[in-house]
Enzyme design. Structure first.
Site, PDB file in Angstrom:
ATOM      1  CE1 TYR A   1      16.822  -4.194   3.899  1.00  0.00           C
ATOM      2  CE2 TYR A   1      15.766  -5.476   5.933  1.00  0.00           C
ATOM      3  CZ  TYR A   1      16.997  -5.003   5.203  1.00  0.00           C
ATOM      4  OH  TYR A   1      18.028  -5.271   5.617  1.00  0.00           O
TER       5      TYR A   1
ATOM      6  CB  THR B   1      18.524  -8.919   6.959  1.00  0.00           C
ATOM      7  OG1 THR B   1      17.649  -8.756   7.862  1.00  0.00           O
ATOM      8  CG2 THR B   1      17.595  -8.908   5.602  1.00  0.00           C
ATOM      9  CG  ASP B   2      17.411 -11.325  11.529  1.00  0.00           C
ATOM     10  OD1 ASP B   2      16.977 -10.130  10.870  1.00  0.00           O
ATOM     11  OD2 ASP B   2      17.473 -11.473  12.795  1.00  0.00           O
ATOM     12  CD  GLU B   3      14.267  -6.833   9.090  1.00  0.00           C
ATOM     13  OE1 GLU B   3      13.317  -6.671   8.456  1.00  0.00           O
ATOM     14  OE2 GLU B   3      14.844  -6.242   9.775  1.00  0.00           O
TER      15      GLU B   3
ATOM     16  CE  LYS C   1      20.019  -7.365   2.099  1.00  0.00           C
ATOM     17  NZ  LYS C   1      21.063  -6.762   1.943  1.00  0.00           N
TER      18      LYS C   1
HETATM   19  P1  NAD Z   1      22.727   1.723   5.635  1.00  0.00           P
HETATM   20  O1  NAD Z   1      21.478   2.089   5.142  1.00  0.00           O
HETATM   21  O2  NAD Z   1      23.495   2.390   6.774  1.00  0.00           O
HETATM   22  O3  NAD Z   1      23.836   2.075   4.392  1.00  0.00           O
HETATM   23  C1  NAD Z   1      23.760   1.470   3.043  1.00  0.00           C
HETATM   24  C2  NAD Z   1      24.824   2.194   2.223  1.00  0.00           C
HETATM   25  O4  NAD Z   1      24.679   1.910   0.673  1.00  0.00           O
HETATM   26  C3  NAD Z   1      24.845   3.544   2.101  1.00  0.00           C
HETATM   27  O5  NAD Z   1      26.078   4.177   2.528  1.00  0.00           O
HETATM   28  C4  NAD Z   1      24.390   3.984   0.706  1.00  0.00           C
HETATM   29  O6  NAD Z   1      24.795   5.127   0.286  1.00  0.00           O
HETATM   30  C5  NAD Z   1      24.949   2.767   0.061  1.00  0.00           C
HETATM   31  N1  NAD Z   1      23.770   2.595  -1.275  1.00  0.00           N
HETATM   32  C6  NAD Z   1      22.379   2.557  -1.180  1.00  0.00           C
HETATM   33  N2  NAD Z   1      22.278   2.410  -2.348  1.00  0.00           N
HETATM   34  C7  NAD Z   1      23.424   2.074  -3.046  1.00  0.00           C
HETATM   35  C8  NAD Z   1      23.741   2.034  -4.679  1.00  0.00           C
HETATM   36  N3  NAD Z   1      22.550   1.560  -5.569  1.00  0.00           N
HETATM   37  N4  NAD Z   1      24.729   2.009  -4.967  1.00  0.00           N
HETATM   38  C9  NAD Z   1      25.784   2.094  -4.259  1.00  0.00           C
HETATM   39  N5  NAD Z   1      25.931   2.392  -2.774  1.00  0.00           N
HETATM   40  C10 NAD Z   1      24.514   2.353  -2.256  1.00  0.00           C
HETATM   41  O7  NAD Z   1      22.700   0.044   5.719  1.00  0.00           O
HETATM   42  P2  NAD Z   1      23.324  -0.898   6.855  1.00  0.00           P
HETATM   43  O8  NAD Z   1      22.694  -0.829   8.104  1.00  0.00           O
HETATM   44  O9  NAD Z   1      24.855  -0.395   7.006  1.00  0.00           O
HETATM   45  O10 NAD Z   1      23.317  -2.383   6.090  1.00  0.00           O
HETATM   46  C11 NAD Z   1      24.239  -2.791   5.372  1.00  0.00           C
HETATM   47  C12 NAD Z   1      23.794  -3.957   4.793  1.00  0.00           C
HETATM   48  O11 NAD Z   1      23.581  -4.939   5.742  1.00  0.00           O
HETATM   49  C13 NAD Z   1      22.598  -4.015   4.093  1.00  0.00           C
HETATM   50  O12 NAD Z   1      22.604  -5.070   2.867  1.00  0.00           O
HETATM   51  C14 NAD Z   1      21.615  -4.364   5.096  1.00  0.00           C
HETATM   52  O13 NAD Z   1      20.430  -4.916   4.112  1.00  0.00           O
HETATM   53  C15 NAD Z   1      22.357  -5.532   5.780  1.00  0.00           C
HETATM   54  N6  NAD Z   1      21.643  -5.750   7.180  1.00  0.00           N
HETATM   55  C16 NAD Z   1      21.703  -4.598   7.875  1.00  0.00           C
HETATM   56  C17 NAD Z   1      21.209  -4.614   9.293  1.00  0.00           C
HETATM   57  C18 NAD Z   1      21.048  -3.628  10.401  1.00  0.00           C
HETATM   58  O14 NAD Z   1      20.872  -3.904  11.347  1.00  0.00           O
HETATM   59  N7  NAD Z   1      21.576  -2.765  10.104  1.00  0.00           N
HETATM   60  C19 NAD Z   1      20.834  -6.033   9.837  1.00  0.00           C
HETATM   61  C20 NAD Z   1      20.795  -7.267   8.912  1.00  0.00           C
HETATM   62  C21 NAD Z   1      21.511  -6.867   7.408  1.00  0.00           C
HETATM   63  P1  TYD Z   2      14.540  -0.728  13.327  1.00  0.00           P
HETATM   64  O1  TYD Z   2      15.786  -0.241  13.978  1.00  0.00           O
HETATM   65  O2  TYD Z   2      13.698  -0.082  12.272  1.00  0.00           O
HETATM   66  O3  TYD Z   2      14.915  -2.463  12.717  1.00  0.00           O
HETATM   67  P2  TYD Z   2      14.064  -3.556  12.071  1.00  0.00           P
HETATM   68  O4  TYD Z   2      12.758  -3.000  11.583  1.00  0.00           O
HETATM   69  O5  TYD Z   2      14.713  -3.671  10.833  1.00  0.00           O
HETATM   70  O6  TYD Z   2      13.982  -4.570  13.022  1.00  0.00           O
HETATM   71  O7  TYD Z   2      13.417  -1.247  14.518  1.00  0.00           O
HETATM   72  C1  TYD Z   2      13.669  -2.171  15.166  1.00  0.00           C
HETATM   73  C2  TYD Z   2      12.377  -2.543  16.190  1.00  0.00           C
HETATM   74  O8  TYD Z   2      12.126  -1.276  16.927  1.00  0.00           O
HETATM   75  C3  TYD Z   2      11.223  -2.775  15.460  1.00  0.00           C
HETATM   76  O9  TYD Z   2      10.377  -3.659  15.943  1.00  0.00           O
HETATM   77  C4  TYD Z   2      10.373  -1.417  14.930  1.00  0.00           C
HETATM   78  C5  TYD Z   2      10.847  -0.728  16.552  1.00  0.00           C
HETATM   79  N1  TYD Z   2      10.734   0.542  16.560  1.00  0.00           N
HETATM   80  C6  TYD Z   2       9.912   1.393  17.337  1.00  0.00           C
HETATM   81  O10 TYD Z   2       9.216   0.743  18.014  1.00  0.00           O
HETATM   82  N2  TYD Z   2       9.999   2.798  17.186  1.00  0.00           N
HETATM   83  C7  TYD Z   2      10.666   3.361  16.141  1.00  0.00           C
HETATM   84  O11 TYD Z   2      10.501   4.629  16.257  1.00  0.00           O
HETATM   85  C8  TYD Z   2      11.557   2.866  15.447  1.00  0.00           C
HETATM   86  C9  TYD Z   2      12.337   3.336  14.295  1.00  0.00           C
HETATM   87  C10 TYD Z   2      11.515   1.447  15.457  1.00  0.00           C
END
Ligand code: NAD
Ligand code: TYD
Length: 358
Positions: A158, A132-134, A162
């Site tokens: 989180y 992630t960019d975070e 990561k």
């Molecule tokens: P998500 O939370 O929707 O899905 C995570 C999946 O991992 C789920 O299916 C869960 O059951 C599985 N999981 C969790 N713990 C596990 C374990 N111990 N063993 C096996 N499976 C396990 O997440 P996402 O949004 O699809 O994100 C996927 C990846 O991308 C993550 O690594 C996250 O850090 C990264 N990422 C996500 C975002 C975003 O905007 N969603 C942005 C940047 C990076």
């Molecule tokens: P989120 O989807 O949780 O992603 P991340 O924290 O990983 O960026 O949140 C996106 C942005 O929206 C973040 O600045 C937090 C804000 N947010 C709200 O303002 N209200 C909400 O209920 C949620 C879930 C997030």
């Protein structure tokens, strides 16, 4: 054959669907099915022998080792993680366990498997780590966007977990020569996203006439990436990325949270006006800010464009319209995920009354 971890989650399931449509080679999907894992995301593959589901934990070395020996994948694409910042604030332990320890165990099994491969297969093998960019921390308004050389400065449990996993992946390349690739992407949005994250939460609350909770002043900025574009980028990195390199993936879409919420409300007003006759934006309410809330994320995605020719195809306007329409068209999926466990989370995070704003 490839092994995908976390393939029942939001991005992982989009990736498997995209991979099978684009590449066609079979996928072993290792997923623990936490609250965020949902096999309904992959319902379209029910009778597709190219999708092999393995229920289990990435931290279970014996299971991972067996899957690798049995299926002999040419790559591991590692999505599995605890992924929600707010949950990491309430309870960081699962984040340490899965994101750090789990990634470590997976790397160990990958190293042992890779080390035993015949030389051609060993040469071709890849471990792609999705991050992630975070990990880069928070930007000031005039700072340049995050590049691959920006120093790590994670601020939440989180992002710290990561960041730790990224360092382990890097070390396994440097120390053992494991052929790794790391991608750091911005906020994804699209189909199958669990409604704890901003965009699906806003869509669902609006449709249910519930308050739309804005943390703080709503001026935090995220760089939104359509999940389909992310999946294409991962395929490109897997195919042609240079081992040991990291690639930032972003949408070139910096938006404040208020911008995002107003856009979602306007599309809903157009596609499914509220029965009350009120615009959905009338539901917007300000709530207590997230502790340590990062102000701005933005990705400089020029390296992946320069080296691999990838750039996003969707604008925010086109991607968000597709996304809102998907949620409107998939009431059964929504009904399935908004189960008891989800309602418990909503009351923990937003107060006793689900959707209440303070
Ligand atoms: P998500 O939370 O929707 O899905 C995570 C999946 O991992 C789920 O299916 C869960 O059951 C599985 N999981 C969790 N713990 C596990 C374990 N111990 N063993 C096996 N499976 C396990 O997440 P996402 O949004 O699809 O994100 C996927 C990846 O991308 C993550 O690594 C996250 O850090 C990264 N990422 C996500 C975002 C975003 O905007 N969603 C942005 C940047 C990076
Ligand atoms: P989120 O989807 O949780 O992603 P991340 O924290 O990983 O960026 O949140 C996106 C942005 O929206 C973040 O600045 C937090 C804000 N947010 C709200 O303002 N209200 C909400 O209920 C949620 C879930 C997030």
């Amino acid at each position: 054959m490839i092994l995908v971890t976390g393939g029942a989650g939001f991005i992982g399931s989009n990736f498997i669907l995209d991979w099978l449509a684009a590449e066609g080679s079979p996928v072993v999907n290792l997923d623990k099915l936490t609250y965020a894992g949902n096999l309904h995301n992959l319902a379209a593959l029910q009778n597709d022998a190219r999708h092999i589901f393995a229920h289990g934990d990435i931290g279970d070395g014996e299971l991972v080792g067996r899957l690798l020996r049995e299926h002999r994948p040419r790559a591991i694409v590692h999505f599995a993680a605890e992924s929600h910042v707010d949950r990491s604030i309430h309870g960081p332990a699962d984040f340490i366990r899965t994101n750090i320890d789990g990634t470590f165990r997976l790397l160990e099994e990958a190293r042992a498997y890779w080390g035993g491969l015949p030389s051609a297969e060993r040469e071709a093998f890849r471990f792609l780590h999705v991050s992630t960019d975070e990990v880069y921390g928070s930007l000031e308004p005039d700072d340049p966007p995050f590049s691959e050389t920006t120093a790590y400065a994670p601020n939440s449990p989180y992002s710290a977990s990561k960041a730790a996993s990224d360092h382990l992946v890097r070390a396994y390349h440097h120390t053992y020569g494991l052929p790794v690739l790391t991608t750091n992407c911005s906020n994804n949005y699209g189909a199958f996203q669990f409604p704890e994250k901003l965009i699906p939460l806003i869509i669902l609350n609006a449709l249910n006439g519930k308050p739309l909770p804005v943390y703080g002043d709503g001026l935090n900025i995220r760089d939104w990436l359509y999940v389909g574009d992310h999946c294409t980028a991962i395929r490109e990195v897997l195919q042609r990325g240079r081992c040991g390199e990291t690639y930032n993936i972003g949408g070139w879409n910096e938006k404040t949270n208020l911008d995002v919420i107003h856009t979602v409300c306007a599309i809903l007003d157009e596609l499914q006006p509220a029965a009350t006759g009120q615009p959905y934006a009338a539901l917007i309410g300000y709530v207590k800010d997230r502790p340590g809330h990062d102000r701005r994320y933005a990705i400089d995605a020029r390296k992946i464009e320069r080296e691999l020719g990838w750039k996003p195809q969707e604008t925010f306007d086109s991607g968000i319209r597709k996304t809102v329409r998907w949620y409107l068209d998939n009431a059964a999926w929504i009904h399935n995920v908004t189960s008891g466990a989800y309602r418990d989370w909503v009351s923990k995070q937003y107060g006793a009354e689900p959707g209440a704003v303070s």
